[in-house]
Design a protein around this motif. Structure first.
Motif, mmCIF file in Angstrom:
data_model
loop_
_atom_site.group_PDB
_atom_site.id
_atom_site.type_symbol
_atom_site.label_atom_id
_atom_site.label_comp_id
_atom_site.label_asym_id
_atom_site.label_seq_id
_atom_site.Cartn_x
_atom_site.Cartn_y
_atom_site.Cartn_z
ATOM 1 N N GLU A 1 0.845 -1.183 0.000
ATOM 2 C CA GLU A 1 0.000 0.000 0.000
ATOM 3 C C GLU A 1 0.891 1.247 0.000
ATOM 4 O O GLU A 1 1.888 1.301 0.717
ATOM 5 N N ASN A 2 0.519 2.222 -0.781
ATOM 6 C CA ASN A 2 1.277 3.474 -0.855
ATOM 7 C C ASN A 2 0.821 4.434 0.237
ATOM 8 O O ASN A 2 -0.375 4.578 0.487
ATOM 9 N N HIS A 3 1.796 5.083 0.869
ATOM 10 C CA HIS A 3 1.524 6.104 1.874
ATOM 11 C C HIS A 3 2.215 7.384 1.427
ATOM 12 O O HIS A 3 3.363 7.346 0.963
ATOM 13 N N TYR A 4 1.530 8.526 1.586
ATOM 14 C CA TYR A 4 2.046 9.804 1.097
ATOM 15 C C TYR A 4 2.153 10.814 2.225
ATOM 16 O O TYR A 4 1.349 10.805 3.153
ATOM 17 N N LEU A 5 3.150 11.695 2.099
ATOM 18 C CA LEU A 5 3.336 12.792 3.038
ATOM 19 C C LEU A 5 3.844 13.989 2.254
ATOM 20 O O LEU A 5 4.788 13.861 1.464
ATOM 21 N N GLU A 6 3.230 15.133 2.475
ATOM 22 C CA GLU A 6 3.702 16.365 1.851
ATOM 23 C C GLU A 6 4.475 17.160 2.895
ATOM 24 O O GLU A 6 3.992 17.349 4.017
ATOM 25 N N LEU A 7 5.681 17.596 2.550
ATOM 26 C CA LEU A 7 6.440 18.444 3.458
ATOM 27 C C LEU A 7 5.709 19.767 3.600
ATOM 28 O O LEU A 7 5.121 20.268 2.638
ATOM 29 N N GLU A 8 5.759 20.342 4.786
ATOM 30 C CA GLU A 8 4.885 21.464 5.109
ATOM 31 C C GLU A 8 5.193 22.760 4.368
ATOM 32 O O GLU A 8 4.287 23.475 3.987
ATOM 33 N N ARG A 9 6.460 23.091 4.180
ATOM 34 C CA ARG A 9 6.799 24.390 3.602
ATOM 35 C C ARG A 9 7.394 24.252 2.207
ATOM 36 O O ARG A 9 8.059 23.277 1.902
ATOM 37 N N ASP A 10 7.168 25.288 1.387
ATOM 38 C CA ASP A 10 7.792 25.350 0.068
ATOM 39 C C ASP A 10 9.304 25.439 0.219
ATOM 40 O O ASP A 10 9.817 25.869 1.251
ATOM 41 N N MET A 11 9.997 25.058 -0.852
ATOM 42 C CA MET A 11 11.444 25.227 -0.926
ATOM 43 C C MET A 11 11.736 26.221 -2.039
ATOM 44 O O MET A 11 11.100 26.188 -3.090
ATOM 45 N N LEU A 12 12.707 27.077 -1.804
ATOM 46 C CA LEU A 12 13.073 28.106 -2.766
ATOM 47 C C LEU A 12 14.584 28.109 -2.885
ATOM 48 O O LEU A 12 15.292 28.207 -1.878
ATOM 49 N N ALA A 13 15.093 27.985 -4.133
ATOM 50 C CA ALA A 13 16.545 27.952 -4.341
ATOM 51 C C ALA A 13 16.902 28.652 -5.641
ATOM 52 O O ALA A 13 16.160 28.574 -6.627
ATOM 53 N N ASN A 14 18.035 29.335 -5.631
ATOM 54 C CA ASN A 14 18.579 29.927 -6.851
ATOM 55 C C ASN A 14 19.113 28.821 -7.741
ATOM 56 O O ASN A 14 19.669 27.837 -7.254
ATOM 57 N N MET A 15 18.968 29.014 -9.045
ATOM 58 C CA MET A 15 19.561 28.087 -9.998
ATOM 59 C C MET A 15 21.028 28.461 -10.199
ATOM 60 O O MET A 15 21.409 29.621 -10.069
ATOM 61 N N THR A 16 21.852 27.477 -10.541
ATOM 62 C CA THR A 16 23.272 27.698 -10.758
ATOM 63 C C THR A 16 23.495 28.642 -11.936
ATOM 64 O O THR A 16 22.890 28.471 -13.000
ATOM 65 N N ASN A 17 24.356 29.652 -11.717
ATOM 66 C CA ASN A 17 24.727 30.615 -12.762
ATOM 67 C C ASN A 17 23.524 31.244 -13.441
ATOM 68 O O ASN A 17 23.497 31.399 -14.662
ATOM 69 N N SER A 18 22.530 31.609 -12.659
ATOM 70 C CA SER A 18 21.303 32.168 -13.213
ATOM 71 C C SER A 18 20.677 33.115 -12.201
ATOM 72 O O SER A 18 20.925 33.003 -10.998
ATOM 73 N N ARG A 19 19.840 34.009 -12.707
ATOM 74 C CA ARG A 19 19.065 34.878 -11.822
ATOM 75 C C ARG A 19 17.713 34.249 -11.506
ATOM 76 O O ARG A 19 16.949 34.781 -10.741
ATOM 77 N N LYS A 20 17.459 33.093 -12.109
ATOM 78 C CA LYS A 20 16.184 32.408 -11.894
ATOM 79 C C LYS A 20 16.205 31.627 -10.582
ATOM 80 O O LYS A 20 17.259 31.225 -10.098
ATOM 81 N N GLU A 60 19.759 26.625 -16.145
ATOM 82 C CA GLU A 60 18.724 26.977 -17.123
ATOM 83 C C GLU A 60 18.700 25.979 -18.275
ATOM 84 O O GLU A 60 17.645 25.672 -18.814
ATOM 85 N N ALA A 61 19.853 25.462 -18.666
ATOM 86 C CA ALA A 61 19.906 24.462 -19.739
ATOM 87 C C ALA A 61 19.139 23.201 -19.340
ATOM 88 O O ALA A 61 18.501 22.558 -20.180
ATOM 89 N N ASP A 62 19.183 22.850 -18.060
ATOM 90 C CA ASP A 62 18.450 21.671 -17.582
ATOM 91 C C ASP A 62 16.946 21.820 -17.792
ATOM 92 O O ASP A 62 16.246 20.834 -18.032
ATOM 93 N N LEU A 63 16.442 23.039 -17.695
ATOM 94 C CA LEU A 63 15.000 23.278 -17.808
ATOM 95 C C LEU A 63 14.422 22.822 -19.145
ATOM 96 O O LEU A 63 13.260 22.429 -19.223
ATOM 97 N N SER A 64 15.231 22.863 -20.186
ATOM 98 C CA SER A 64 14.736 22.510 -21.514
ATOM 99 C C SER A 64 14.660 21.000 -21.742
ATOM 100 O O SER A 64 14.075 20.539 -22.713
ATOM 101 N N LYS A 65 15.239 20.217 -20.833
ATOM 102 C CA LYS A 65 15.208 18.763 -20.980
ATOM 103 C C LYS A 65 13.817 18.230 -20.636
ATOM 104 O O LYS A 65 13.230 18.608 -19.622
ATOM 105 N N ALA A 66 13.327 17.330 -21.453
ATOM 106 C CA ALA A 66 11.996 16.752 -21.234
ATOM 107 C C ALA A 66 11.899 16.004 -19.907
ATOM 108 O O ALA A 66 10.833 15.934 -19.303
ATOM 109 N N THR A 67 13.012 15.473 -19.457
ATOM 110 C CA THR A 67 13.015 14.668 -18.231
ATOM 111 C C THR A 67 13.483 15.460 -17.000
ATOM 112 O O THR A 67 13.773 14.860 -15.963
ATOM 113 N N PHE A 68 13.549 16.776 -17.110
ATOM 114 C CA PHE A 68 14.105 17.590 -16.031
ATOM 115 C C PHE A 68 13.444 17.307 -14.683
ATOM 116 O O PHE A 68 14.113 17.016 -13.694
#
Length: 104
Positions: A1-20, A60-68
């Motif tokens: 049986e599958n059991h799920y848990l959502e972590l309570e808070r969002d995570m926010l991180a800068n991307m490498t070599n990017s302002r995104k 940013e280059a990773d973002l364009s990958k279909a499997t990112f």
């Protein structure tokens, strides 16, 4: 049986070599018992830190990958299990899901 848990808070991180930034919320799945979720809650600070270290390595280059998102989830799962194995001798996280995901 599958059991799920959502972590309570969002995570926010800068991307490498990017302002995104990536903002996301994680959910985890296990087939095991409540022990996994107790361990996740017990070590949430260390788990969040490990996940943020993985997220910030995205480019940013990773973002364009279909499997990112799938690849990112797998890397996060691997790191979360490594933290749990270090402190509890058992990982148990079988899947990581994004319950919200924004790049801006």
């Amino acid at each position: 049986e599958n059991h799920y848990l959502e972590l309570e808070r969002d995570m926010l991180a800068n991307m490498t070599n990017s302002r995104k930034v990536i903002q996301l919320q994680l959910g985890i799945m296990t087939h095991y018992d409540e022990r996994v979720f107790k361990n996740v809650k017990k070590h949430e600070i260390a788990l969040r830190s490990a996940a943020l270290d993985v997220i910030r390595q995205a480019t940013e280059a990773d973002l364009s990958k279909a499997t990112f998102r799938k690849d990112l989830a797998e890397k996060i799962r691997t790191e979360l299990n490594a933290v749990l194995e270090k402190w509890e001798d058992f990982g148990g996280i079988e899947e990581v899901y994004f319950t919200s995901f924004v790049v801006q």
